[in-house]
Design a protein around this motif. Structure first.
Motif, PDB file in Angstrom:
ATOM      1  N   LEU A 268       0.837  -1.190   0.000  1.00 12.86           N
ATOM      2  CA  LEU A 268       0.000   0.000   0.000  1.00 12.86           C
ATOM      3  C   LEU A 268       0.879   1.249   0.000  1.00 12.86           C
ATOM      4  CD1 LEU A 268      -2.734  -1.114   2.554  1.00 12.86           C
ATOM      5  CD2 LEU A 268      -3.033  -0.784   0.089  1.00 12.86           C
ATOM      6  N   ARG A 269       0.495   2.194  -0.831  1.00 13.83           N
ATOM      7  CA  ARG A 269       1.264   3.426  -0.934  1.00 13.83           C
ATOM      8  C   ARG A 269       0.668   4.457   0.019  1.00 13.83           C
ATOM      9  NH1 ARG A 269       1.823   8.425  -3.465  1.00 13.83           N
ATOM     10  NH2 ARG A 269       3.901   8.806  -4.333  1.00 13.83           N
TER      11      ARG A 269
ATOM     12  N   LYS B 258     -12.004  11.111   0.940  1.00 14.51           N
ATOM     13  CA  LYS B 258     -11.200  10.780  -0.240  1.00 14.51           C
ATOM     14  C   LYS B 258     -12.059  10.862  -1.497  1.00 14.51           C
ATOM     15  CE  LYS B 258      -8.017   7.225  -1.982  1.00 14.51           C
ATOM     16  NZ  LYS B 258      -7.474   5.876  -1.750  1.00 14.51           N
ATOM     17  N   ASN B 259     -11.564  11.615  -2.437  1.00 14.10           N
ATOM     18  CA  ASN B 259     -12.237  11.782  -3.728  1.00 14.10           C
ATOM     19  C   ASN B 259     -13.704  12.170  -3.517  1.00 14.10           C
ATOM     20  OD1 ASN B 259      -9.831  11.203  -5.138  1.00 14.10           O
ATOM     21  ND2 ASN B 259     -10.166   9.018  -4.831  1.00 14.10           N
TER      22      ASN B 259
ATOM     23  N   ILE C  97      -3.885   6.495   2.011  1.00 18.54           N
ATOM     24  CA  ILE C  97      -3.415   5.619   0.939  1.00 18.54           C
ATOM     25  C   ILE C  97      -3.845   6.246  -0.377  1.00 18.54           C
ATOM     26  CG2 ILE C  97      -3.622   3.323  -0.110  1.00 18.54           C
ATOM     27  CD1 ILE C  97      -4.298   2.311   2.751  1.00 18.54           C
ATOM     28  N   GLY C  98      -2.881   6.548  -1.229  1.00 14.86           N
ATOM     29  CA  GLY C  98      -3.235   7.178  -2.497  1.00 14.86           C
ATOM     30  C   GLY C  98      -2.019   7.678  -3.234  1.00 14.86           C
ATOM     31  N   ASN C  99      -2.279   8.401  -4.308  1.00 13.27           N
ATOM     32  CA  ASN C  99      -1.200   9.011  -5.079  1.00 13.27           C
ATOM     33  C   ASN C  99      -1.647  10.375  -5.603  1.00 13.27           C
ATOM     34  OD1 ASN C  99      -2.814   8.555  -7.299  1.00 13.27           O
ATOM     35  ND2 ASN C  99      -1.592   6.867  -8.100  1.00 13.27           N
ATOM     36  N   HIS C 100      -0.891  10.901  -6.553  1.00 16.06           N
ATOM     37  CA  HIS C 100      -1.147  12.259  -7.038  1.00 16.06           C
ATOM     38  C   HIS C 100      -2.490  12.385  -7.756  1.00 16.06           C
ATOM     39  CE1 HIS C 100       0.707   9.888 -10.223  1.00 16.06           C
ATOM     40  NE2 HIS C 100       0.071  10.663 -11.080  1.00 16.06           N
ATOM     41  N   ASN C 101      -3.090  11.259  -8.117  1.00 20.47           N
ATOM     42  CA  ASN C 101      -4.389  11.330  -8.800  1.00 20.47           C
ATOM     43  C   ASN C 101      -5.558  11.451  -7.823  1.00 20.47           C
ATOM     44  OD1 ASN C 101      -3.421  11.075 -11.489  1.00 20.47           O
ATOM     45  ND2 ASN C 101      -3.094   8.890 -11.139  1.00 20.47           N
ATOM     46  N   ASP C 102      -5.310  11.255  -6.562  1.00 22.48           N
ATOM     47  CA  ASP C 102      -6.383  11.321  -5.577  1.00 22.48           C
ATOM     48  C   ASP C 102      -6.581  12.748  -5.077  1.00 22.48           C
ATOM     49  OD1 ASP C 102      -7.206   8.493  -5.267  1.00 22.48           O
ATOM     50  OD2 ASP C 102      -5.100   8.238  -4.701  1.00 22.48           O
TER      51      ASP C 102
ATOM     52  N   GLN D 244     -11.031   7.950 -11.863  1.00 22.60           N
ATOM     53  CA  GLN D 244     -12.222   8.273 -11.075  1.00 22.60           C
ATOM     54  C   GLN D 244     -12.951   9.493 -11.614  1.00 22.60           C
ATOM     55  OE1 GLN D 244     -11.461   8.479  -6.878  1.00 22.60           O
ATOM     56  NE2 GLN D 244     -13.473   7.662  -6.417  1.00 22.60           N
TER      57      GLN D 244
ATOM     58  N   VAL E 236      -4.190   2.512  -3.491  1.00 20.67           N
ATOM     59  CA  VAL E 236      -3.046   2.581  -4.400  1.00 20.67           C
ATOM     60  C   VAL E 236      -1.918   1.748  -3.803  1.00 20.67           C
ATOM     61  CG1 VAL E 236      -1.285   4.068  -5.423  1.00 20.67           C
ATOM     62  CG2 VAL E 236      -3.661   4.837  -5.290  1.00 20.67           C
ATOM     63  N   LEU E 237      -1.293   0.930  -4.641  1.00 18.54           N
ATOM     64  CA  LEU E 237      -0.139   0.146  -4.210  1.00 18.54           C
ATOM     65  C   LEU E 237       1.070   0.535  -5.040  1.00 18.54           C
ATOM     66  CD1 LEU E 237      -2.824  -1.910  -4.018  1.00 18.54           C
ATOM     67  CD2 LEU E 237      -1.083  -3.299  -2.915  1.00 18.54           C
ATOM     68  N   ILE E 238       2.225   0.312  -4.474  1.00 11.77           N
ATOM     69  CA  ILE E 238       3.457   0.627  -5.196  1.00 11.77           C
ATOM     70  C   ILE E 238       4.356  -0.601  -5.188  1.00 11.77           C
ATOM     71  CG2 ILE E 238       4.531   1.638  -3.134  1.00 11.77           C
ATOM     72  CD1 ILE E 238       5.857   3.670  -5.126  1.00 11.77           C
TER      73      ILE E 238
END
Lengths: 91, 332
Positions: free
Chosen positions: A15-16, A39-40, A63-68, B8, B307-309
């Motif tokens: 998980l990031r 979130k979102n 937990i997420g990335n730049h798109n969230d 999304q 999200v996973l990395i």
């Protein structure tokens, strides 16, 4: 760090996580307030915490990335004068 | 062409979803401007009863084309607005002058999109393969994938005949190259915009082969051992239709295989890592290939949209779909 090899084709991932944070002050003084994160477009609370009364700092691991996109609400005393921050991003 | 994703994206209705699919996949400024962020397929043909691409409706359709990442593929997919779905059809060729295609390899209704409601759309892909997900409207999340598989069972190198190929016995076919995997006795496909069959290489030279050919083919016809195109024909598991019957070379009826893919990897709790595995398409008549940009994973301790990395830094979005299928899709 050890690396476990499952097979040549398998992918190991985890998980990031990232941290969104801030500082709450009222009239320049640190304040303890409830912090709610969404979130979102989800209307359910994703995570919550409370800022420190000592320095006003709060942190939430997400937990997420730049798109969230996160929406953060700093709840005012008695629920009034809340501050809402839209489109909060993480690196 | 760089990999791209639409993450999304809320859609107020089916019309918006239809237009965003078209404009993002084709990287165009249409109803919505994805000229900077889209994937880069070509909008090859379209039909709108109203004549207005901004207001699509039931039975309207568009065709997208891609030459693939290596530039010589024939990837044609038609998106048709049908009741309850966006139906996605794979075609080996499509004539935009007469608005018809040849060699359709998926006839099932495959991308479940209800007719009413709002939607959340996710699109991932490059010039080889695309997957799409809808995560709001229905009881379950739905997914559809199409394009070219990776790691096909046989060599998928394409050789091209510069001259027409006439039907006959012991026909010499001049080719631009001979793939190193080819040998006398091997079966290969020969195809053009009209025909498709499997031929057996009788003998092989430095730039030609000899084979018996049942039909005639135009100059520019392509020969290869494995085509590897697919159009996933279901919203659950990994059912799919794949171009051409591997055994006979027949185009129709095509396979629509509902084969559960085993290979769930148990999470590796060490250092918080978990295992995910490629999705290999295996069916009754053989191995087809591997879905691109997608991994299969377990669902424990995971929430839809996580999200996973990976260890190499690649990020993946965890998307559940239907009742018990879980995948990771590469996200940039």
């Amino acid at each position: 760090m050890s690396v476990l090899i499952i097979s040549d084709n398998a992918v190991l991932c985890r998980l990031r996580t990232a941290v969104i944070s801030g500082t709450v002050t009222v009239n320049g003084a640190p304040a303890s307030r409830d912090i709610l994160a969404y979130k979102n477009d989800d209307n359910n609370i994703y995570a919550s915490t409370r800022s420190s009364g000592a320095d006003g700092i709060w942190e939430i691991e997400v937990i997420g990335n730049h798109n969230d996109r996160f929406r953060v609400i700093c709840v005012g005393d008695d629920g009034e004068n809340s501050q809402i921050y839209e489109h909060v991003t993480v690196a | 062409m760089p990999y791209a994703n639409l993450v999304q994206q809320p859609c107020a209705d089916k019309s918006e979803l239809f237009c965003r699919l078209r404009d993002f996949i084709c990287k165009r400024a249409g109803t919505y401007d994805y000229s900077a962020s889209g994937i880069g397929w070509t909008l090859h043909d379209a039909s709108y009863a109203s004549g207005n691409e901004n207001a699509p409706a039931l039975n309207d359709w568009f065709v997208v084309f891609s030459p693939g990442e290596r530039g010589n593929e024939d990837l044609f997919f038609r998106f048709v607005w049908v009741s309850g779905y966006i139906k996605i059809e794979g075609w080996l060729s499509w004539d935009s002058t007469v608005h018809t295609g040849a060699h359709q390899y998926n006839t099932s209704y495959n991308f479940y999109i209800a007719d009413a409601g709002s939607y959340t759309l996710w699109i991932y892909g490059d010039l080889d393969a695309i997957s799409m997900h809808e995560t709001t409207n229905a009881s379950y999340n739905y997914r559809c994938a199409f394009g070219k598989l990776a790691n096909t069972g046989y060599d998928d190198t394409i050789a091209v005949s510069s001259a027409p190929v006439s039907a006959g016995t012991a026909v010499t076919i001049q080719l631009d190259m001979i793939p190193p995997d080819w040998s006398a006795g091997d079966k290969i496909y020969i195809r053009d915009s009209n025909g498709l069959e499997i031929i057996t290489i009788t003998s092989i030279g430095s730039s030609s082969i000899v084979a018996n050919v049942s039909s005639s083919y135009i100059a520019g016809c392509k020969l290869q051992k494995d085509i590897g195109y697919h159009c996933q024909s279901s919203y659950y598991n990994f059912s799919m239709a794949c171009v051409a019957n591997r055994t006979t070379g027949a185009v129709a009826p095509c396979y629509s295989i509902n084969a559960n893919i085993n290979g769930y990897a148990n999470p590796d709790e060490l250092n918080g890592y978990r295992g995910a595995v490629p999705i290999h398409i295996v069916a009754a008549d053989g191995y087809y290939g591997q879905l691109r940009h997608t991994l299969l994973c377990d669902n424990s301790s995971m929430t839809d949209g996580d999200v996973l990395i990976a260890q190499d830094g690649t990020m993946y979005r965890y998307l559940q779909f239907y009742t018990s299928a879980y995948c990771l899709v590469k996200e940039v």
